[in-house]
Motif scaffolding. Structure first.
Motif, PDB file in Angstrom:
ATOM      1  N   THR A  77      -4.345  13.912  -4.080  1.00 34.39           N
ATOM      2  CA  THR A  77      -2.965  13.909  -3.608  1.00 34.39           C
ATOM      3  C   THR A  77      -2.915  13.936  -2.085  1.00 34.39           C
ATOM      4  O   THR A  77      -2.084  13.253  -1.473  1.00 34.39           O
ATOM      5  N   ALA A  78      -3.786  14.704  -1.462  1.00 30.47           N
ATOM      6  CA  ALA A  78      -3.825  14.767   0.002  1.00 30.47           C
ATOM      7  C   ALA A  78      -4.221  13.424   0.612  1.00 30.47           C
ATOM      8  O   ALA A  78      -3.647  12.994   1.622  1.00 30.47           O
TER       9      ALA A  78
ATOM     10  N   VAL B  40      -2.416   8.321   3.319  1.00 33.88           N
ATOM     11  CA  VAL B  40      -2.233   6.867   3.302  1.00 33.88           C
ATOM     12  C   VAL B  40      -0.749   6.525   3.392  1.00 33.88           C
ATOM     13  O   VAL B  40      -0.338   5.634   4.146  1.00 33.88           O
ATOM     14  N   PHE B  41       0.084   7.234   2.638  1.00 32.82           N
ATOM     15  CA  PHE B  41       1.525   6.998   2.655  1.00 32.82           C
ATOM     16  C   PHE B  41       2.098   7.264   4.047  1.00 32.82           C
ATOM     17  O   PHE B  41       2.904   6.489   4.559  1.00 32.82           O
TER      18      PHE B  41
ATOM     19  N   ALA C 237       0.834  -1.208   0.000  1.00 29.44           N
ATOM     20  CA  ALA C 237       0.000   0.000   0.000  1.00 29.44           C
ATOM     21  C   ALA C 237       0.868   1.257   0.000  1.00 29.44           C
ATOM     22  O   ALA C 237       0.538   2.247  -0.675  1.00 29.44           O
ATOM     23  N   GLN C 238       1.977   1.213   0.701  1.00 26.96           N
ATOM     24  CA  GLN C 238       2.875   2.367   0.726  1.00 26.96           C
ATOM     25  C   GLN C 238       3.510   2.604  -0.648  1.00 26.96           C
ATOM     26  O   GLN C 238       3.582   3.739  -1.117  1.00 26.96           O
TER      27      GLN C 238
ATOM     28  N   LEU D  49       3.716   5.796  -5.713  1.00 27.74           N
ATOM     29  CA  LEU D  49       3.726   5.897  -7.179  1.00 27.74           C
ATOM     30  C   LEU D  49       2.551   6.722  -7.691  1.00 27.74           C
ATOM     31  O   LEU D  49       2.711   7.559  -8.597  1.00 27.74           O
ATOM     32  N   ALA D  50       1.372   6.515  -7.114  1.00 28.77           N
ATOM     33  CA  ALA D  50       0.200   7.282  -7.534  1.00 28.77           C
ATOM     34  C   ALA D  50       0.363   8.759  -7.176  1.00 28.77           C
ATOM     35  O   ALA D  50      -0.042   9.648  -7.937  1.00 28.77           O
ATOM     36  N   MET D  51       0.976   9.030  -6.035  1.00 30.83           N
ATOM     37  CA  MET D  51       1.198  10.417  -5.629  1.00 30.83           C
ATOM     38  C   MET D  51       2.169  11.117  -6.584  1.00 30.83           C
ATOM     39  O   MET D  51       1.952  12.278  -6.952  1.00 30.83           O
ATOM     40  N   VAL D  52       3.210  10.421  -7.002  1.00 32.65           N
ATOM     41  CA  VAL D  52       4.153  11.009  -7.968  1.00 32.65           C
ATOM     42  C   VAL D  52       3.441  11.325  -9.270  1.00 32.65           C
ATOM     43  O   VAL D  52       3.607  12.405  -9.855  1.00 32.65           O
ATOM     44  N   GLY D  53       2.613  10.399  -9.731  1.00 35.30           N
ATOM     45  CA  GLY D  53       1.860  10.634 -10.967  1.00 35.30           C
ATOM     46  C   GLY D  53       0.905  11.807 -10.859  1.00 35.30           C
ATOM     47  O   GLY D  53       0.813  12.633 -11.776  1.00 35.30           O
ATOM     48  N   LEU D  54       0.173  11.892  -9.746  1.00 33.59           N
ATOM     49  CA  LEU D  54      -0.768  13.003  -9.571  1.00 33.59           C
ATOM     50  C   LEU D  54      -0.056  14.350  -9.458  1.00 33.59           C
ATOM     51  O   LEU D  54      -0.548  15.358  -9.966  1.00 33.59           O
TER      52      LEU D  54
END
Length: 143
Positions: free
Chosen positions: A59-60, A65-66, A11-12, A17-22
């Motif tokens: 992103t928030a 979650v991260f 999950a981390q 990865l999703a945060m970097v993309g967003l």
């Protein structure tokens, strides 16, 4: 426990990865100023300001979650199960005396200088051998 750590780690990684993309998709603050003067197209899938709200909120959420996964993994990484009893209980417990050393073999005692091997049936400690003279003059024959 292993499954929980694997799930937290995956999950981390996915949230990172999703945060970097967003973050890479989002427009900077200077891009809105250019769109206001007609140099950019403000029409998008979410409307004029809808994409900024959606992307920033996503992103928030992913950052939260991260952060939670990171704190949980750090906690489990340093977790040590408590031992039974308290420190005071362990300090008050009697310490068992150390076992007496085994008697040396007859050949080993003979090789140690200054010791006399004990007779086979005696329980008394062996008496030390007489000491050699301290000066080297007694060992050198006189002329």
């Amino acid at each position: 426990m292993n499954f929980l750590l694997t799930a937290l780690l995956s999950a981390q990684i996915l949230s990172a990865l999703a945060m970097v993309g967003l973050i890479l998709i989002q427009h900077g603050k200077g891009a809105d100023m250019g769109a206001a003067f007609g140099s950019g197209s403000s029409g998008s899938l979410f409307g004029a300001s809808g994409s900024a709200n959606f992307l920033s909120r996503s992103t928030a959420v992913l950052a939260t979650v991260f952060f939670i996964c990171t704190l949980t993994l750090a906690y489990f990484g340093n977790y040590r199960p408590p031992e039974s009893g308290s420190v005071l209980d362990r300090a008050a417990a009697p310490v068992a005396p150390a076992p007496a050393p085994a008697p040396a073999a007859s050949g080993a005692a003979a090789q140690i200088p200054g010791t006399v091997p004990a007779p086979a049936g005696s329980a008394a400690p062996a008496a030390p051998a007489p000491a050699a003279p301290a000066s080297g003059a007694a060992q050198i024959p006189a002329r």
